[in-house]
Write an enzyme that holds these catalytic residues in place. Structure first.
Site, PDB file in Angstrom:
ATOM      1  N   ASN A  63       0.720  -1.120  -0.235  1.00 52.22           N
ATOM      2  CA  ASN A  63       0.084   0.053   0.072  1.00 52.22           C
ATOM      3  C   ASN A  63       0.930   1.332   0.075  1.00 52.22           C
ATOM      4  OD1 ASN A  63       0.811  -0.782   2.554  1.00 52.22           O
ATOM      5  ND2 ASN A  63      -1.303   1.112   3.630  1.00 52.22           N
ATOM      6  N   GLU A 123       6.213  -4.765  11.863  1.00 56.82           N
ATOM      7  CA  GLU A 123       4.966  -3.728  11.293  1.00 56.82           C
ATOM      8  C   GLU A 123       3.668  -4.306  10.923  1.00 56.82           C
ATOM      9  OE1 GLU A 123       4.987  -1.255  13.422  1.00 56.82           O
ATOM     10  OE2 GLU A 123       7.129  -0.215  13.428  1.00 56.82           O
ATOM     11  N   CYS A 141      -2.816   1.086   7.713  1.00 52.86           N
ATOM     12  CA  CYS A 141      -3.192   0.092   8.398  1.00 52.86           C
ATOM     13  C   CYS A 141      -3.052   0.696   9.547  1.00 52.86           C
ATOM     14  CB  CYS A 141      -1.371  -0.481   9.047  1.00 52.86           C
ATOM     15  SG  CYS A 141      -0.391   1.015   8.597  1.00 52.86           S
TER      16      CYS A 141
HETATM   17  P1  NAP Z   1       1.404  -9.629   3.156  1.00 52.56           P
HETATM   18  O1  NAP Z   1       0.298  -9.965   1.980  1.00 52.56           O
HETATM   19  O2  NAP Z   1       1.462  -9.788   4.895  1.00 52.56           O
HETATM   20  O3  NAP Z   1       2.741  -9.447   2.174  1.00 52.56           O
HETATM   21  C1  NAP Z   1       3.748  -8.361   3.006  1.00 52.56           C
HETATM   22  C2  NAP Z   1       4.941  -8.554   2.961  1.00 52.56           C
HETATM   23  O4  NAP Z   1       5.217 -10.079   3.081  1.00 52.56           O
HETATM   24  C3  NAP Z   1       4.628  -8.887   0.600  1.00 52.56           C
HETATM   25  O5  NAP Z   1       6.000  -8.702   0.267  1.00 52.56           O
HETATM   26  C4  NAP Z   1       5.284 -10.442   1.121  1.00 52.56           C
HETATM   27  O6  NAP Z   1       5.120 -10.771  -0.269  1.00 52.56           O
HETATM   28  C5  NAP Z   1       5.817 -10.457   1.628  1.00 52.56           C
HETATM   29  N1  NAP Z   1       5.754 -12.034   1.969  1.00 52.56           N
HETATM   30  C6  NAP Z   1       4.460 -12.516   1.913  1.00 52.56           C
HETATM   31  N2  NAP Z   1       4.668 -14.024   2.471  1.00 52.56           N
HETATM   32  C7  NAP Z   1       5.612 -14.044   3.305  1.00 52.56           C
HETATM   33  C8  NAP Z   1       6.756 -15.305   3.452  1.00 52.56           C
HETATM   34  N3  NAP Z   1       6.029 -16.221   4.051  1.00 52.56           N
HETATM   35  N4  NAP Z   1       7.545 -14.655   3.610  1.00 52.56           N
HETATM   36  C9  NAP Z   1       8.247 -13.506   4.107  1.00 52.56           C
HETATM   37  N5  NAP Z   1       7.081 -12.200   2.847  1.00 52.56           N
HETATM   38  C10 NAP Z   1       6.269 -12.314   2.882  1.00 52.56           C
HETATM   39  O7  NAP Z   1       0.531  -7.701   3.357  1.00 52.56           O
HETATM   40  P2  NAP Z   1      -0.467  -6.947   2.614  1.00 52.56           P
HETATM   41  O8  NAP Z   1      -0.875  -6.852   1.452  1.00 52.56           O
HETATM   42  O9  NAP Z   1       0.929  -6.233   1.759  1.00 52.56           O
HETATM   43  O10 NAP Z   1      -0.642  -5.096   2.986  1.00 52.56           O
HETATM   44  C11 NAP Z   1      -1.652  -4.924   3.838  1.00 52.56           C
HETATM   45  C12 NAP Z   1      -1.250  -5.686   4.913  1.00 52.56           C
HETATM   46  O11 NAP Z   1       0.301  -4.789   5.733  1.00 52.56           O
HETATM   47  C13 NAP Z   1      -2.693  -5.245   5.908  1.00 52.56           C
HETATM   48  O12 NAP Z   1      -2.743  -6.130   7.278  1.00 52.56           O
HETATM   49  C14 NAP Z   1      -1.574  -3.850   6.811  1.00 52.56           C
HETATM   50  O13 NAP Z   1      -2.373  -3.313   7.664  1.00 52.56           O
HETATM   51  C15 NAP Z   1      -0.256  -4.199   7.301  1.00 52.56           C
HETATM   52  N6  NAP Z   1       0.611  -3.056   6.819  1.00 52.56           N
HETATM   53  C16 NAP Z   1       0.933  -2.668   8.551  1.00 52.56           C
HETATM   54  C17 NAP Z   1       1.718  -1.771   8.027  1.00 52.56           C
HETATM   55  C18 NAP Z   1       2.293  -1.140   9.469  1.00 52.56           C
HETATM   56  O14 NAP Z   1       3.065  -0.081   9.833  1.00 52.56           O
HETATM   57  N7  NAP Z   1       1.378  -1.668  10.749  1.00 52.56           N
HETATM   58  C19 NAP Z   1       1.451  -0.541   6.999  1.00 52.56           C
HETATM   59  C20 NAP Z   1       1.592  -1.046   6.199  1.00 52.56           C
HETATM   60  C21 NAP Z   1      -0.013  -2.362   6.143  1.00 52.56           C
HETATM   61  P3  NAP Z   1       4.087 -11.180  -1.529  1.00 52.56           P
HETATM   62  O15 NAP Z   1       3.306  -9.229  -2.015  1.00 52.56           O
HETATM   63  O16 NAP Z   1       4.355 -11.619  -2.871  1.00 52.56           O
HETATM   64  O17 NAP Z   1       3.155 -12.175  -1.067  1.00 52.56           O
HETATM   65  O1  G3P Z   2      -0.602   1.760   6.374  1.00 52.96           O
HETATM   66  C1  G3P Z   2       0.831   2.690   5.955  1.00 52.96           C
HETATM   67  C2  G3P Z   2       0.944   3.166   7.753  1.00 52.96           C
HETATM   68  O2  G3P Z   2       2.361   3.474   7.280  1.00 52.96           O
HETATM   69  C3  G3P Z   2       0.095   4.779   6.957  1.00 52.96           C
HETATM   70  O3  G3P Z   2       0.809   5.963   6.911  1.00 52.96           O
HETATM   71  O4  G3P Z   2       1.057   7.844   7.384  1.00 52.96           O
HETATM   72  O5  G3P Z   2      -1.223   7.274   6.325  1.00 52.96           O
HETATM   73  O6  G3P Z   2      -1.066   6.552   8.775  1.00 52.96           O
HETATM   74  P1  G3P Z   2       0.058   6.906   7.579  1.00 52.96           P
END
Ligand code: NAP
Ligand code: G3P
Length: 483
Positions: free
Chosen positions: A162, A258, A292
């Site tokens: 994202n 995160e 997130c």
């Molecule tokens: P995701 O599906 O968990 O993927 C995140 C990253 O992990 C991608 O690069 C993915 O690669 C990789 N990945 C997948 N399986 C893995 C494994 N077994 N080992 C290591 N890496 C692996 O998350 P997303 O859909 O990209 O993002 C949405 C989620 O992220 C939401 O839950 C959101 O809340 C969270 N998020 C949190 C934050 C924060 O700062 N707390 C910020 C942004 C998003 P692939 O894409 O190739 O599968």
């Molecule tokens: O999900 C990505 C998170 O880092 C959101 O950033 O600054 O839009 O709250 P912000």
């Protein structure tokens, strides 16, 4: 990047200063979530190529850790400048790749350049500690401990879809400025944006091997990277399920995770409702709620709930819905599966008696902004992270009930409290099990130098410029015995 006549570009991975196609011969097609057509493909690299990247990273890092901060800073300043030069190109690709509004994509690139520059400045002005032995009972005055910070070695940076540039650079910049080398694994849906970001870094002339772009599905190459004994630290941003898997597989390396969130907005009876409403609308629905830190549940006092829901309805129905090319607030979700999941949460809530106030309309992976009232604790929507434009209203009768429901969540990223009583705000904030609390503001990570962390299912460790630098370095204590 190569492309055949009329087909979309094929992007290469980047190892040891070289752009290469994988010997696997396999390409992963990246489809646009709103154009519904391929916009390019990236390499599915092999484990052997991952080994090679990590080997080169270690070799280059042996030199890099001896390079002065001022010298390292020059490359990163150039990176920020190159990103701005490529801002429109990267924003265009980001918009097509992850469906982010063009203006938001432009802002993300600018925010990233600012983050890189701030990271450099922070590193240049971080100080170290020293202690004398006699500050401890029986300690000799002749003992002087000098505490420096040294790089951990090779950092594995894994980023989500994202914020494909900002959340990647938020790992890469602190890693490089503090003397590490980086293995960067972008989200596959976001890998083209990540590739363009690395192109900008490659233009700086950064010594080969210090940044290595590994593309490939996380479900295929992720475990191998995480378990690799050549990785010295992992900085991961993504979903909680993925983070949990990673944490179980990672060996004895420092982790920063995160993860997901279910940020509540607590609306007290004395809140400025117009102000609260503005923050909730943007907090819950910008980029279709694919943040997130999006507000993902509203806990509102019973006595103001009807009026507040009515105001929310009016404003939600004004939200622009459509293409990111028109900078719509509500854009198609990243893929059909994500839209299916969000729709499933809405359907479950309705089946259990919740009330649709507005929305619950879908066109493929575009879900119209949906407000669901009378959501109760036995509905999935009360607890699961939709990562989409749906906002549940949970009616409460007291501050204690708000705190209880907020803390019942498996997540603990951020929370917002809207009230005119600052004492009450702090009292409630002190009871909330989250990384951060916003008082009279929407939940959000920025500004990027603030510490940013999740607890419980929302993560471990802390990001934010200084904290990120600290997480990618360790103390080194040198004791001088003076005579
Ligand atoms: P995701 O599906 O968990 O993927 C995140 C990253 O992990 C991608 O690069 C993915 O690669 C990789 N990945 C997948 N399986 C893995 C494994 N077994 N080992 C290591 N890496 C692996 O998350 P997303 O859909 O990209 O993002 C949405 C989620 O992220 C939401 O839950 C959101 O809340 C969270 N998020 C949190 C934050 C924060 O700062 N707390 C910020 C942004 C998003 P692939 O894409 O190739 O599968
Ligand atoms: O999900 C990505 C998170 O880092 C959101 O950033 O600054 O839009 O709250 P912000």
């Amino acid at each position: 990047m190569t492309s055949k006549n009329g087909t979309e570009p094929i992007y290469k991975f980047y190892i040891n200063g070289e752009w290469r196609e994988s010997s696997s011969g396999e390409k992963i097609v990246v489809n646009s979530p709103y154009l519904n057509k391929p916009i390019g493909s990236v390499q599915a690299i092999t484990q052997t190529e991952a080994d090679e990247a990590i080997r080169f990273a270690h070799k280059s890092q042996q030199e890099w850790k001896r390079v002065s901060l001022q010298e390292r800073a020059k490359y990163l300043y150039k990176w920020a400048d190159e990103l701005i030069l490529m801002q429109e190109e990267i924003a265009e690709i980001m918009m097509k790749e992850v469906g982010k509004g063009y203006k938001d994509a432009i802002k993300e690139v600018a925010r990233t350049a600012d983050l890189i520059r701030y990271t450099i400045e922070e590193a240049l002005h971080m100080t170290n500690d020293s202690l004398t032995g006699d500050s401890f009972p029986g300690g000799a005055k002749s003992k002087l401990a000098i505490v420096n910070r040294v790089p951990l070695g090779v950092v594995l940076a894994i980023s989500p879809f994202n914020y494909p540039v900002n959340l990647a650079a938020a790992k890469i910049a602190p890693a490089l400025i503090s003397g590490n080398a980086v293995i960067f694994k972008p989200a596959t849906q976001g890998a083209i944006s990540g590739t363009k970001m690395i192109e900008a870094l490659a233009k700086t002339g950064l010594p080969a091997g210090l940044i290595n772009l590994i593309t490939g599905r996380g479900s295929v190459i992720g475990d191998y990277l995480v378990e690799h004994n050549g990785i010295n630290m992992i900085s991961f941003t993504g979903g909680t399920k993925t983070g949990l898997r990673l944490a179980k597989k990672a060996s004895m390396v420092p982790l920063v995770l995160e993860l997901g969130g279910k940020d509540p907005a607590i609306i007290r009876s004395d809140a400025n409702l117009e102000e609260a409403m503005k923050h909730i609308i943007s907090g819950a629905f910008s980029y279709s709620g694919q943040r997130c830190t999006a507000i993902k549940r509203v806990l509102v006092m019973d006595d103001i709930a009807d009026a507040f829901v009515s105001r929310l309805k009016t404003e939600i129905e004004k939200l622009s819905v459509g293409s990111p090319e028109q900078d719509s607030v509500i854009v198609p979700l990243i893929d059909e599966d994500s839209a299916d999941f969000v729709q499933g949460l809405i359907d479950d809530a309705v089946d259990q008696g919740a009330t649709i106030i507005t929305g619950n309309k879908r066109e493929h992976n575009l879900i119209y902004p949906t407000l669901v009232d009378h959501v109760t604790e036995d509905m999935k929507l009360a607890w699961e992270e939709p990562f989409g434009p749906v906002l549940p209203i949970i009616r409460i009768s007291s501050d204690d009930e708000a705190i209880h429901i907020a803390n019942e969540s498996e997540f603990g990223l951020q929370a917002s409290i809207f009230t005119n009583d600052i004492n009450k705000a702090f009292s409630i904030a002190n009871h909330l099990e989250t990384g951060s609390v916003q008082i009279n503001g929407r939940t959000e990570r920025g500004p990027d130098h603030f510490p940013f962390l999740g607890v419980k299912g929302s993560g471990m460790g802390v990001q934010g410029v200084r904290k990120s630098i600290e997480s990618m370095t360790r103390e080194k204590v040198t004791v001088v015995n003076l005579y």
